[in-house]
Motif scaffolding. Structure first.
Motif, PDB file in Angstrom:
ATOM      1  N   MET A 104       0.835  -1.211   0.000  1.00 57.59           N
ATOM      2  CA  MET A 104       0.000   0.000   0.000  1.00 57.59           C
ATOM      3  C   MET A 104       0.865   1.255   0.000  1.00 57.59           C
ATOM      4  SD  MET A 104      -3.341  -0.996   2.359  1.00 57.59           S
ATOM      5  CE  MET A 104      -3.025   0.395   3.375  1.00 57.59           C
ATOM      6  N   CYS A 105       1.986   1.219   0.689  1.00 57.46           N
ATOM      7  CA  CYS A 105       2.894   2.376   0.732  1.00 57.46           C
ATOM      8  C   CYS A 105       3.657   2.563  -0.581  1.00 57.46           C
ATOM      9  CB  CYS A 105       3.897   2.212   1.864  1.00 57.46           C
ATOM     10  SG  CYS A 105       3.167   2.299   3.500  1.00 57.46           S
ATOM     11  N   HIS A 106       3.753   1.509  -1.374  1.00 57.15           N
ATOM     12  CA  HIS A 106       4.498   1.533  -2.640  1.00 57.15           C
ATOM     13  C   HIS A 106       3.643   0.891  -3.726  1.00 57.15           C
ATOM     14  CE1 HIS A 106       7.527   1.747   0.537  1.00 57.15           C
ATOM     15  NE2 HIS A 106       8.140   2.559  -0.281  1.00 57.15           N
ATOM     16  N   PRO A 107       2.590   1.584  -4.179  1.00 56.80           N
ATOM     17  CA  PRO A 107       1.645   0.980  -5.128  1.00 56.80           C
ATOM     18  C   PRO A 107       2.226   0.706  -6.512  1.00 56.80           C
ATOM     19  CG  PRO A 107       1.134   3.294  -4.797  1.00 56.80           C
ATOM     20  CD  PRO A 107       2.206   2.941  -3.807  1.00 56.80           C
ATOM     21  N   GLY A 108       3.401   1.214  -6.818  1.00 56.59           N
ATOM     22  CA  GLY A 108       4.003   0.955  -8.123  1.00 56.59           C
ATOM     23  C   GLY A 108       4.666  -0.403  -8.223  1.00 56.59           C
ATOM     24  N   ALA A 109       4.913  -1.049  -7.087  1.00 57.62           N
ATOM     25  CA  ALA A 109       5.573  -2.358  -7.103  1.00 57.62           C
ATOM     26  C   ALA A 109       4.564  -3.454  -7.430  1.00 57.62           C
ATOM     27  CB  ALA A 109       6.240  -2.632  -5.762  1.00 57.62           C
ATOM     28  N   LEU A 110       4.860  -4.236  -8.438  1.00 55.01           N
ATOM     29  CA  LEU A 110       3.971  -5.319  -8.830  1.00 55.01           C
ATOM     30  C   LEU A 110       4.129  -6.522  -7.900  1.00 55.01           C
ATOM     31  CD1 LEU A 110       1.873  -5.964 -10.974  1.00 55.01           C
ATOM     32  CD2 LEU A 110       3.697  -6.880 -12.392  1.00 55.01           C
ATOM     33  N   VAL A 111       5.325  -6.672  -7.317  1.00 55.17           N
ATOM     34  CA  VAL A 111       5.588  -7.734  -6.357  1.00 55.17           C
ATOM     35  C   VAL A 111       6.256  -7.123  -5.139  1.00 55.17           C
ATOM     36  CG1 VAL A 111       6.942  -9.836  -5.899  1.00 55.17           C
ATOM     37  CG2 VAL A 111       5.801  -9.541  -8.106  1.00 55.17           C
ATOM     38  N   VAL A 112       5.757  -7.479  -3.955  1.00 54.51           N
ATOM     39  CA  VAL A 112       6.346  -7.042  -2.691  1.00 54.51           C
ATOM     40  C   VAL A 112       6.624  -8.296  -1.872  1.00 54.51           C
ATOM     41  CG1 VAL A 112       5.942  -5.801  -0.531  1.00 54.51           C
ATOM     42  CG2 VAL A 112       5.188  -4.808  -2.696  1.00 54.51           C
ATOM     43  N   ALA A 113       7.836  -8.396  -1.339  1.00 57.80           N
ATOM     44  CA  ALA A 113       8.195  -9.555  -0.513  1.00 57.80           C
ATOM     45  C   ALA A 113       8.727  -9.069   0.826  1.00 57.80           C
ATOM     46  CB  ALA A 113       9.249 -10.394  -1.214  1.00 57.80           C
ATOM     47  N   VAL A 114       8.297  -9.721   1.881  1.00 59.01           N
ATOM     48  CA  VAL A 114       8.850  -9.487   3.205  1.00 59.01           C
ATOM     49  C   VAL A 114       9.313 -10.841   3.736  1.00 59.01           C
ATOM     50  CG1 VAL A 114       7.477  -7.439   3.705  1.00 59.01           C
ATOM     51  CG2 VAL A 114       6.613  -9.672   4.384  1.00 59.01           C
ATOM     52  N   TYR A 115      10.326 -10.801   4.595  1.00 54.15           N
ATOM     53  CA  TYR A 115      10.863 -12.049   5.107  1.00 54.15           C
ATOM     54  C   TYR A 115      11.386 -11.861   6.523  1.00 54.15           C
ATOM     55  CZ  TYR A 115      15.386  -9.928   4.220  1.00 54.15           C
ATOM     56  OH  TYR A 115      16.459  -9.078   4.233  1.00 54.15           O
ATOM     57  N   ARG A 116      11.422 -12.974   7.220  1.00 45.21           N
ATOM     58  CA  ARG A 116      12.039 -13.049   8.546  1.00 45.21           C
ATOM     59  C   ARG A 116      12.673 -14.421   8.616  1.00 45.21           C
ATOM     60  NH1 ARG A 116      10.501 -10.924  14.225  1.00 45.21           N
ATOM     61  NH2 ARG A 116      11.656 -12.395  15.514  1.00 45.21           N
ATOM     62  N   GLY A 117      13.997 -14.445   8.532  1.00 40.88           N
ATOM     63  CA  GLY A 117      14.706 -15.721   8.518  1.00 40.88           C
ATOM     64  C   GLY A 117      14.312 -16.549   7.316  1.00 40.88           C
ATOM     65  N   ARG A 118      13.864 -17.778   7.575  1.00 42.80           N
ATOM     66  CA  ARG A 118      13.493 -18.697   6.486  1.00 42.80           C
ATOM     67  C   ARG A 118      12.047 -18.552   6.044  1.00 42.80           C
ATOM     68  NH1 ARG A 118      16.163 -24.466   7.305  1.00 42.80           N
ATOM     69  NH2 ARG A 118      14.746 -24.766   5.582  1.00 42.80           N
TER      70      ARG A 118
END
Length: 173
Positions: free
Chosen positions: A76-90
């Motif tokens: 929502m903060c970056h509507p231009g990104a077609l893919v957003v990934a978040v991660y924590r460790g594995r």
């Protein structure tokens, strides 16, 4: 589905004073297992934190975080990104946005390749028209740092379509 061959390569985007860490021009070539057709995707991937204006220019955005809600908020903060990934460790969550719909996936995997590479693969997967529900579970043969086609100095038609400001972005779910 037979194993999909995927070639992925990337290069740093030059900044005024040298290379810009975490900002990559990424090229992914998917080779369809049955037809041998090659689908080329060139996009800008930004790993957070990154200085302005890079995050708002990203086709693919990657940051530390946890859960589908975190991925949705970042999208929502970056509507231009077609893919957003978040991660924590594995653990990681990839949010896809396309044609007025979105989907979040959680994937448990080994440390290699990186979450940034997985996010770039998701971008190419999405733009190729492959079923989003199969991403992460379909067999893939990944060849990093290689490409069967020469690099061009101009954006591919897939890249240009993904960066369109006129494309509607979905509301958060």
């Amino acid at each position: 589905m037979a194993a999909l061959t995927v070639y992925a390569s990337e290069s740093s985007v030059p900044a005024a004073a040298g290379e810009q860490e975490g900002v990559r021009r990424t090229r992914v070539v998917l080779v369809h297992p049955a037809s041998g057709a090659q689908i080329v995707d060139e996009h800008l991937r930004v790993e957070l934190p990154a200085p302005a204006p890079w995050p708002r220019l990203a086709d693919v955005l990657v940051g530390k975080g946890e859960g589908e809600r975190c991925a949705a908020e970042l999208a929502m903060c970056h509507p231009g990104a077609l893919v957003v990934a978040v991660y924590r460790g594995r653990d990681g969550w990839i949010r896809f946005a396309s044609e007025g719909c979105s989907r979040s996936l959680s994937t448990r995997r080994s440390p290699s390749p990186s979450w940034a590479t997985w996010a770039s693969l998701a971008h190419a997967w999405l733009l190729s028209g492959l079923p989003v529900a199969e991403f992460g579970s379909a067999p893939m043969r990944l060849l990093l740092g290689q490409s069967p086609l020469p690099c061009s100095n101009r954006p591919s038609s897939v890249r240009a379509a993904s960066a369109s400001a006129e494309r509607e972005r979905p509301a958060a779910s």
